[in-house]
Scaffold this active site. Structure first.
Site, mmCIF file in Angstrom:
data_model
loop_
_atom_site.group_PDB
_atom_site.id
_atom_site.type_symbol
_atom_site.label_atom_id
_atom_site.label_comp_id
_atom_site.label_asym_id
_atom_site.label_seq_id
_atom_site.Cartn_x
_atom_site.Cartn_y
_atom_site.Cartn_z
ATOM 1 N N VAL A 62 50.782 41.367 33.236
ATOM 2 C CA VAL A 62 50.886 39.552 33.388
ATOM 3 C C VAL A 62 49.673 39.248 31.819
ATOM 4 O O VAL A 62 49.696 37.880 32.807
ATOM 5 C CB VAL A 62 48.636 41.224 34.046
ATOM 6 N N GLY A 118 50.843 45.704 40.457
ATOM 7 C CA GLY A 118 49.617 45.079 39.876
ATOM 8 C C GLY A 118 48.916 44.336 39.367
ATOM 9 O O GLY A 118 49.357 43.774 38.255
ATOM 10 N N GLU A 119 47.598 43.832 38.475
ATOM 11 C CA GLU A 119 47.093 43.653 37.591
ATOM 12 C C GLU A 119 46.626 42.300 37.902
ATOM 13 O O GLU A 119 46.268 41.626 36.759
ATOM 14 C CB GLU A 119 47.995 43.824 36.367
ATOM 15 N N GLY A 120 47.741 42.051 39.131
ATOM 16 C CA GLY A 120 47.457 40.372 39.011
ATOM 17 C C GLY A 120 48.900 39.611 38.810
ATOM 18 O O GLY A 120 48.819 38.024 39.373
#
Lengths: 338, 338
Positions: B86, B305-307
């Protein structure tokens, strides 16, 4: 593709601090670009340049679209003034825009940002005869190759395809039918927006052109000469030029998809340089991408053309490469693996 | 949403030099953001900030993932060092990254970029009792609201959701089942990658937790307290905070989708601020987006995930707004309409 560099990219993806495969299609893109460049990690696809190839279509006379043919030239002016959608998108992602006149049916004059490579004043009507001569098709292909060469020589490390040409979804439909064997109804779409009656007529026009020319997919220059347009020929050359220089070419929608089939028929390995920026709403585009064996990055029901879908995909392509270049490995970051 | 500003955006889209509707979902986004800001055109969603809310999960003890719990804290260090995926994506699109510890089960110490808002040292195991108390759920929601407020006060005009928490797809599955009524098998996915045996076990764990708590979707704080996690609670607050400030919140994947359902149950109008950045490979995410009534911009089989999916969508959101702000109209550009 350089298999060693692609394998090195796959290996690095597996050691990066992320679950294996969790970047989905972006992992595929990063491996493709490593293979294309012969380096792992591959160079960043920046700076990037969009070439909008503009041309007119004789088949416009058959009433396949409600838009006047003059809009092609008017939109060229709009691109040069920075007022079109693709200008806003290109500004957002930091891409340069150049406009190449390969066959607009109007005298455009000199303008900053306009590359004058007119082959003829628009194509002839493909339902009455060939859209252009074989020599003209080759000249337009060469204009595309030279555009790719010039943009890469200027320092660009990624090429984006764009197009402008009222009625060019009709020519695209005929090209895609010629190369995939799909029926006129399968490849023909609503373009920029037509009613059911015009749609039925457009399918019939594509059918009539295919019957007249009986295209041989083994003869890509002949297919181009039959159906046009000049921007399809130039885009095919642009792809061939990018591939020869091992620079990624991000394809826009159905017009670029049709052109990529031409390029593939000329040099099958050219597809290895192609990244499908998006999937347009045109049904022929999905068939073209399937025949090319590439998967689109963006699917937002865009049906604009101009290169808009290619430009929007640029940050995704760049992010895929940047991840491969910058992300820590489990070892280097001290993160436990599963 | 301000209906007048949204209508003005629709009107402007129809006069811009492009076929009507040809920007597909990006037209919808531009109208939504006009309605959210009460202005047409809306302000550019820049600069943008990503908040990665990190927390641990007691249900990890049930063996729902092969990843050790310590990876949550290790990945927090990786985010702060700039080594995670990310970080690379955020650098590509020009977004700031801040990491908020709302419940990592480790003492993280001081670090530049780390916002210490730990509510507790990870949740309790939801199969044995509530994941947290109602008071803790409220405290985590408040941490999210304050993060949104602080980032907007610092000048950000777009918020991006991120998360880190080993086992948090299990908590997400339970939350989505609680709010949508879908079955454990429908909402449970393979997370970051598990084998069939672990998958069957994970479904059973979600089923057991749902049976134990018999959640009431009318009591969102109670649902949060039952299943957690602390990052879901904080993300719900982050969405509520962004919505209250009329700043768009671009959602990442299934964790953000679950949190948006919590926010919607607390304040239904909060969904009007949400843009779905992408559709993750988790089946529960599609169900959550359906319940929220929002459509994802990116669909690349990401499951990180993580953004990451929110960050990748930022250029698309910005391009949608920029087009509304900068593109010429048929009148102004002298282009003929169809």
């Amino acid at each position: 593709l350089d298999e060693e560099a692609a394998a090195a990219a796959r290996d690095r993806q597996s050691r990066m601090t992320k679950p294996p495969g969790s970047l989905g299609m972006l992992e595929t893109v990063s491996e493709q670009l490593a293979g294309l460049s012969g380096q792992c990690p591959p160079p960043m696809p920046e700076p990037a340049a969009l070439a909008v190839f503009a041309a007119d279509h004789g088949v416009h006379a058959q009433g396949v679209t409600p838009w006047p043919q003059e809009v092609t030239a008017q939109m060229v002016s709009n691109f040069l003034a920075g007022g079109a959608v693709v200008n806003a998108f290109a500004k957002q992602v930091g891409a340069e825009v150049c406009v190449v006149d390969v066959g607009v049916a109007a005298h455009l004059g000199d303008a900053a940002g306009l590359v004058p490579r007119k082959v003829r004043m628009g194509t002839a009507d493909m339902t009455q005869g060939p859209a252009m001569s074989r020599e003209e098709a080759v000249a337009a292909i060469e204009a595309g190759i030279e555009t790719a060469r010039d943009l890469v020589a200027a320092g660009n490390r990624c090429l984006l395809t764009g197009d402008m040409g009222i009625a060019n979804t009709t020519a695209s439909a005929a090209l895609i039918a010629a190369f995939t064997g799909a029926s006129p109804a399968q490849v023909t779409g609503y373009g920029t927006g037509i009613d059911e009656q015009t749609y039925a007529h457009k399918v019939e026009i594509v059918r009539r052109a295919l019957q007249l020319h009986r295209p041989d997919p083994q003869d890509p220059v002949g297919v181009l000469a039959a159906f046009g347009g000049l921007e399809h020929a130039a885009l095919a050359g642009f792809i061939l030029g990018g591939a020869a220089l091992r620079v990624p070419v991000v394809l826009d929608g159905v017009i670029a998809g049709a052109a990529a089939l031409v390029a593939q028929a000329i040099a099958p390995e050219s597809t290895a340089a192609c990244v499908a920026g998006h999937r347009s709403a045109e049904p022929g585009h999905a068939l073209a991408l399937e025949a090319l064996g590439i998967h689109p990055l963006i699917d937002l029901e865009l049906r604009l053309g101009e290169g808009s879908g290619a430009v929007l995909a640029l940050p995704l392509v760049a992010a895929a490469v940047r991840a491969l270049r910058e992300v820590a490995t489990f070892d280097s970051a001290g993160v436990a693996d599963a």
